[in-house]
Design a protein around this motif. Structure first.
Motif, mmCIF file in Angstrom:
data_model
loop_
_atom_site.group_PDB
_atom_site.id
_atom_site.type_symbol
_atom_site.label_atom_id
_atom_site.label_comp_id
_atom_site.label_asym_id
_atom_site.label_seq_id
_atom_site.Cartn_x
_atom_site.Cartn_y
_atom_site.Cartn_z
ATOM 1 N N LEU A 1 0.860 -1.187 0.000
ATOM 2 C CA LEU A 1 0.000 0.000 0.000
ATOM 3 C C LEU A 1 0.888 1.225 0.000
ATOM 4 O O LEU A 1 2.113 1.128 0.096
ATOM 5 C CB LEU A 1 -0.934 0.015 1.216
ATOM 6 N N SER A 2 0.270 2.386 -0.117
ATOM 7 C CA SER A 2 1.016 3.636 -0.024
ATOM 8 C C SER A 2 0.327 4.564 0.961
ATOM 9 O O SER A 2 -0.884 4.480 1.182
ATOM 10 C CB SER A 2 1.131 4.317 -1.398
ATOM 11 N N THR A 3 1.112 5.441 1.560
ATOM 12 C CA THR A 3 0.588 6.449 2.474
ATOM 13 C C THR A 3 1.473 7.681 2.371
ATOM 14 O O THR A 3 2.518 7.649 1.707
ATOM 15 C CB THR A 3 0.535 5.920 3.915
ATOM 16 N N ASP A 4 1.064 8.767 2.997
ATOM 17 C CA ASP A 4 1.904 9.957 2.928
ATOM 18 C C ASP A 4 1.946 10.665 4.270
ATOM 19 O O ASP A 4 1.238 10.314 5.218
ATOM 20 C CB ASP A 4 1.469 10.890 1.801
ATOM 21 N N SER A 5 2.805 11.672 4.342
ATOM 22 C CA SER A 5 3.104 12.323 5.612
ATOM 23 C C SER A 5 1.951 13.143 6.161
ATOM 24 O O SER A 5 1.983 13.554 7.323
ATOM 25 C CB SER A 5 4.345 13.212 5.457
ATOM 26 N N ARG A 6 0.889 13.374 5.371
ATOM 27 C CA ARG A 6 -0.264 14.110 5.877
ATOM 28 C C ARG A 6 -1.141 13.258 6.788
ATOM 29 O O ARG A 6 -1.854 13.784 7.641
ATOM 30 C CB ARG A 6 -1.121 14.622 4.710
ATOM 31 N N THR A 7 -1.126 11.951 6.587
ATOM 32 C CA THR A 7 -2.095 11.084 7.248
ATOM 33 C C THR A 7 -1.689 10.657 8.647
ATOM 34 O O THR A 7 -2.544 10.310 9.459
ATOM 35 C CB THR A 7 -2.330 9.819 6.414
ATOM 36 N N GLY A 8 -0.401 10.620 8.923
ATOM 37 C CA GLY A 8 0.068 10.116 10.215
ATOM 38 C C GLY A 8 -0.135 8.624 10.382
ATOM 39 O O GLY A 8 -0.101 8.109 11.501
ATOM 40 N N ALA A 9 -0.329 7.898 9.268
ATOM 41 C CA ALA A 9 -0.671 6.474 9.345
ATOM 42 C C ALA A 9 0.526 5.548 9.156
ATOM 43 O O ALA A 9 0.370 4.324 9.228
ATOM 44 C CB ALA A 9 -1.733 6.139 8.300
ATOM 45 N N LEU A 10 1.708 6.095 8.932
ATOM 46 C CA LEU A 10 2.871 5.238 8.672
ATOM 47 C C LEU A 10 3.093 4.243 9.803
ATOM 48 O O LEU A 10 3.346 3.054 9.571
ATOM 49 C CB LEU A 10 4.116 6.101 8.461
ATOM 50 N N GLY A 11 2.975 4.712 11.038
ATOM 51 C CA GLY A 11 3.185 3.836 12.187
ATOM 52 C C GLY A 11 2.186 2.696 12.238
ATOM 53 O O GLY A 11 2.525 1.567 12.638
ATOM 54 N N LEU A 12 0.937 2.948 11.841
ATOM 55 C CA LEU A 12 -0.086 1.904 11.819
ATOM 56 C C LEU A 12 0.341 0.761 10.917
ATOM 57 O O LEU A 12 0.239 -0.415 11.287
ATOM 58 C CB LEU A 12 -1.410 2.487 11.328
ATOM 59 N N TYR A 13 0.833 1.102 9.732
ATOM 60 C CA TYR A 13 1.213 0.066 8.778
ATOM 61 C C TYR A 13 2.466 -0.680 9.232
ATOM 62 O O TYR A 13 2.588 -1.894 9.022
ATOM 63 C CB TYR A 13 1.423 0.688 7.401
ATOM 64 N N GLU A 14 3.379 0.032 9.861
ATOM 65 C CA GLU A 14 4.574 -0.638 10.363
ATOM 66 C C GLU A 14 4.229 -1.586 11.508
ATOM 67 O O GLU A 14 4.892 -2.620 11.697
ATOM 68 C CB GLU A 14 5.605 0.404 10.804
ATOM 69 N N LYS A 15 3.156 -1.283 12.252
ATOM 70 C CA LYS A 15 2.744 -2.152 13.354
ATOM 71 C C LYS A 15 2.257 -3.517 12.880
ATOM 72 O O LYS A 15 2.299 -4.493 13.639
ATOM 73 C CB LYS A 15 1.641 -1.476 14.175
#
Length: 300
Positions: free
Chosen positions: A270-284
């Motif tokens: 998937l992809s995400t960006d720095s506006r969403t703050g969701a990077l940590g969720l996906y890394e979890k």
């Protein structure tokens, strides 16, 4: 249509039938810049077949004889995209297309325009030289092949299942509400949602999944697409604002990855960006960043 093209190249508006040729140009650019291809023709068809999108007035293709060698499009909000076949780089084609994008955006009354580029790529350097600043970063992440996918528990009384046609309006609402929190576009019409998700080439019911509460209301949704027959990609995932922080999105991701694996996917991304703050969720859930992009924009 574009006055500054090199001799021998011509430009014209594109049609839906040009979607595969656009895919080939974008794939060639991705392969040269990243070493992998993360787009397929169905992505372009799904986007272009939306009722609100007029292909001919929103696109420009550059041709060498019958062969498409570059393209650009202006979308809703401030979005645009462009690609140049690597064999045609360094000849001013990209610069000409960016000029077309700027003018078309102005003609539509847009106050700004933005284009994505792989970090450090020729496109990234070109956009920087043309005055496009970095507005945010984007990351592509993948679950490593063979990685364990632990199930995530849901709140009591909640159910995770395939979406039914009766769920589609609620799914559209949950996804749109979530993404409109940090985007600059108008709400996607419901018919556009159907065209780009449910009517996307290759769609199967398991590609759209929901979490419902004890009353049957949709509180979370995820859309997965298959790429190349053995790779799953999360198009969108969202949780209703009043139900965030309860592990619903993690449960949707873990479930989607497991179901995709059961349908032949060797890896999921998937992809995400720095506006969403969701990077940590996906890394979890065990995902790892595989490529970094930037969104570059300019005020018009």
């Amino acid at each position: 249509m574009i006055p500054d093209l090199p001799p021998g190249l011509v430009a014209r508006p594109l049609e839906l039938t040009d979607a595969h040729a656009v895919f080939e140009v974008m794939a060639a650019q991705e392969l040269a810049d990243l070493g992998v291809v993360s787009i397929e023709a169905a992505d372009i068809v799904a986007d272009w077949q939306r009722p609100s999108f007029d292909v001919s007035s929103s696109t420009c293709g550059v041709f060498d004889g019958e062969r498409l060698v570059a393209y650009a499009e202006v979308m809703d909000g401030s979005r645009a995209d462009a690609a140049v076949d690597p064999a045609y780089r360094g000849r001013g084609v990209g610069t000409a297309l960016v000029g077309w994008v700027r003018q078309r955006a102005r003609d539509r009354g847009m106050a700004r325009v933005r284009l994505p580029a792989a970090l450090g790529s020729p496109a990234d350097r070109l956009l920087e030289s043309l005055g496009f600043a970095v507005w945010w970063e984007l990351w592509e992440l993948f679950l490593p092949e063979g990685a364990e996918i632990p199930a995530r528990p849901l709140p009591a009384g909640h159910v995770l299942r395939e979406a039914t046609p009766e769920d589609y309006p609620a799914v559209w609402t949950v996804l749109e509400d979530a993404f409109l929190e940090w985007t600059d576009r108008e709400r996607t019409p419901y018919d556009d949602f159907l065209a780009s998700v449910v009517r996307r080439p290759g769609f199967e019911p398991w590609h759209l999944r929901v979490v419902t509460d004890p009353d049957g209301g949709v509180v979370g949704a995820i859309n997965v697409v298959m790429f190349g027959g053995d790779e799953a990609y999360v198009n969108k995932v969202a949780t209703r604002a009043d139900r965030r922080g309860e592990g619903i999105a993690q449960a949707l991701l873990a479930d989607a990855f497991a179901v995709a694996r059961a349908h032949g996917a060797n890896r999921s991304g998937l992809s995400t960006d720095s506006r969403t703050g969701a990077l940590g969720l996906y890394e979890k859930v065990g995902m790892r960043v595989t490529s970094t992009w930037v969104m570059r924009g300019v005020e018009l």
